[in-house]
Scaffold this motif. Structure first.
Motif, mmCIF file in Angstrom:
data_model
loop_
_atom_site.group_PDB
_atom_site.id
_atom_site.type_symbol
_atom_site.label_atom_id
_atom_site.label_comp_id
_atom_site.label_asym_id
_atom_site.label_seq_id
_atom_site.Cartn_x
_atom_site.Cartn_y
_atom_site.Cartn_z
ATOM 1 N N ALA A 1 0.833 -1.203 0.000
ATOM 2 C CA ALA A 1 0.000 0.000 0.000
ATOM 3 C C ALA A 1 0.872 1.258 0.000
ATOM 4 O O ALA A 1 0.576 2.229 -0.714
ATOM 5 C CB ALA A 1 -0.940 0.001 1.206
ATOM 6 N N GLY A 2 1.931 1.254 0.783
ATOM 7 C CA GLY A 2 2.843 2.401 0.808
ATOM 8 C C GLY A 2 3.509 2.617 -0.539
ATOM 9 O O GLY A 2 3.650 3.754 -1.001
ATOM 10 N N THR A 3 3.912 1.540 -1.183
ATOM 11 C CA THR A 3 4.524 1.635 -2.501
ATOM 12 C C THR A 3 3.527 2.181 -3.514
ATOM 13 O O THR A 3 3.858 3.053 -4.325
ATOM 14 C CB THR A 3 5.030 0.256 -2.961
ATOM 15 O OG1 THR A 3 5.943 -0.244 -1.982
ATOM 16 C CG2 THR A 3 5.687 0.327 -4.310
ATOM 17 N N PHE A 4 2.303 1.700 -3.456
ATOM 18 C CA PHE A 4 1.267 2.165 -4.373
ATOM 19 C C PHE A 4 0.975 3.649 -4.162
ATOM 20 O O PHE A 4 0.880 4.414 -5.124
ATOM 21 C CB PHE A 4 -0.009 1.342 -4.178
ATOM 22 C CG PHE A 4 -1.133 1.752 -5.061
ATOM 23 C CD1 PHE A 4 -1.105 1.461 -6.417
ATOM 24 C CD2 PHE A 4 -2.215 2.446 -4.549
ATOM 25 C CE1 PHE A 4 -2.138 1.854 -7.246
ATOM 26 C CE2 PHE A 4 -3.255 2.843 -5.369
ATOM 27 C CZ PHE A 4 -3.219 2.537 -6.713
ATOM 28 N N LEU A 5 0.844 4.081 -2.911
ATOM 29 C CA LEU A 5 0.585 5.495 -2.628
ATOM 30 C C LEU A 5 1.758 6.366 -3.068
ATOM 31 O O LEU A 5 1.555 7.471 -3.594
ATOM 32 C CB LEU A 5 0.290 5.697 -1.147
ATOM 33 C CG LEU A 5 -1.061 5.178 -0.672
ATOM 34 C CD1 LEU A 5 -1.190 5.323 0.837
ATOM 35 C CD2 LEU A 5 -2.190 5.911 -1.378
ATOM 36 N N GLY A 6 2.975 5.893 -2.861
ATOM 37 C CA GLY A 6 4.141 6.646 -3.313
ATOM 38 C C GLY A 6 4.166 6.787 -4.822
ATOM 39 O O GLY A 6 4.480 7.856 -5.356
ATOM 40 N N TYR A 7 3.844 5.718 -5.512
ATOM 41 C CA TYR A 7 3.801 5.758 -6.969
ATOM 42 C C TYR A 7 2.717 6.716 -7.450
ATOM 43 O O TYR A 7 2.945 7.524 -8.366
ATOM 44 C CB TYR A 7 3.547 4.354 -7.533
ATOM 45 C CG TYR A 7 3.350 4.327 -9.012
ATOM 46 C CD1 TYR A 7 4.434 4.491 -9.872
ATOM 47 C CD2 TYR A 7 2.087 4.152 -9.567
ATOM 48 C CE1 TYR A 7 4.255 4.487 -11.241
ATOM 49 C CE2 TYR A 7 1.905 4.151 -10.931
ATOM 50 C CZ TYR A 7 2.992 4.315 -11.768
ATOM 51 O OH TYR A 7 2.813 4.301 -13.117
ATOM 52 N N MET A 8 1.540 6.648 -6.854
ATOM 53 C CA MET A 8 0.447 7.536 -7.251
ATOM 54 C C MET A 8 0.810 8.998 -6.985
ATOM 55 O O MET A 8 0.502 9.880 -7.792
ATOM 56 C CB MET A 8 -0.844 7.169 -6.499
ATOM 57 C CG MET A 8 -1.461 5.859 -6.947
ATOM 58 S SD MET A 8 -1.915 5.858 -8.685
ATOM 59 C CE MET A 8 -3.238 7.019 -8.660
ATOM 60 N N THR A 9 1.466 9.258 -5.875
ATOM 61 C CA THR A 9 1.867 10.625 -5.551
ATOM 62 C C THR A 9 2.875 11.148 -6.567
ATOM 63 O O THR A 9 2.755 12.272 -7.049
ATOM 64 C CB THR A 9 2.459 10.683 -4.132
ATOM 65 O OG1 THR A 9 1.482 10.209 -3.202
ATOM 66 C CG2 THR A 9 2.861 12.089 -3.761
ATOM 67 N N SER A 10 3.852 10.332 -6.909
ATOM 68 C CA SER A 10 4.849 10.786 -7.885
ATOM 69 C C SER A 10 4.215 10.998 -9.259
ATOM 70 O O SER A 10 4.563 11.950 -9.956
ATOM 71 C CB SER A 10 6.010 9.800 -7.967
ATOM 72 O OG SER A 10 5.602 8.587 -8.547
ATOM 73 N N GLU A 11 3.287 10.134 -9.646
ATOM 74 C CA GLU A 11 2.602 10.315 -10.921
ATOM 75 C C GLU A 11 1.741 11.575 -10.906
ATOM 76 O O GLU A 11 1.682 12.300 -11.895
ATOM 77 C CB GLU A 11 1.728 9.100 -11.243
ATOM 78 C CG GLU A 11 2.491 7.918 -11.749
ATOM 79 C CD GLU A 11 3.187 8.203 -13.066
ATOM 80 O OE1 GLU A 11 2.575 8.769 -13.979
ATOM 81 O OE2 GLU A 11 4.373 7.855 -13.163
ATOM 82 N N MET A 12 1.074 11.840 -9.780
ATOM 83 C CA MET A 12 0.251 13.026 -9.678
ATOM 84 C C MET A 12 1.113 14.286 -9.773
ATOM 85 O O MET A 12 0.753 15.246 -10.457
ATOM 86 C CB MET A 12 -0.534 13.041 -8.374
ATOM 87 C CG MET A 12 -1.489 14.210 -8.269
ATOM 88 S SD MET A 12 -2.057 14.505 -6.619
ATOM 89 C CE MET A 12 -0.570 15.049 -5.838
#
Length: 180
Positions: free
Chosen positions: A33-44
């Protein structure tokens, strides 16, 4: 040293290792979940950066068209406003060309969110009204007044568009929601 003393010294480490081993599934889910949120944040963030860059390019094109429009309006009303004369047909045509160029830049420009789109649509409507007044222009005081009224009505719509554009460029939450 006996085995019991060694185990006492390793006891806290052994307890932590057993705890991690027992909850390895939960820890994997949390890390995922942390990896997914980090990825989404960087993409955003990257999406926002690209969107703001593209929107700034659109605003610079619109700004150039607005400068041409402003100059055409000032040239058209420079003399008549001081002497009380009518603007000429040539001045009206020059102003109409500037209105068309500005309208086309606005219509083809990027609108990253609904607020900017609504403000742009109001701006385009006011320019369309002005263009209609210019199409029906007849030399004389009445025709000049109608064109001047149309020019005056463009200003609030232009201000609203630029205000919403500035809000988009400076607001983190606005760009956050528009990224999705």
């Amino acid at each position: 040293m006996d085995t019991f003393t060694i185990m006492n010294r390793l006891g806290p480490f052994w307890a932590i290792a057993r705890f991690i081993w027992a909850f390895k599934g939960l820890i994997s889910i949390v890390l995922l979940a942390g990896t997914f949120l980090g990825y989404m944040t960087s993409e955003m963030i990257e999406h926002r950066r690209t969107m703001v860059k593209n929107f700034n390019a659109t605003l610079s094109e619109i700004g150039a068209a607005e400068a041409t429009f402003r100059n055409a309006g000032e040239l058209a009303f420079k003399g008549p406003s001081r002497t009380g004369d009518s603007i000429t047909t040539k001045q009206a045509q020059s102003l109409e060309q500037a209105v068309r160029a500005l309208r086309s830049k606005l219509i083809e420009g990027l609108t990253p969110n609904r607020t900017i789109e609504n403000a742009r649509d109001a701006y385009v409507r006011s320019l369309t009204d002005l263009q209609g007044r210019l199409n029906l222009f007849a030399p004389g005081a009445e025709g000049t007044e109608r064109v001047l009224e149309g020019l005056i009505l463009v200003q609030p719509a232009a201000d609203a568009y630029h205000e919403s554009a500035t809000t988009f460029q400076t607001s983190v939450w606005t760009s956050f929601w528009s990224a999705f």
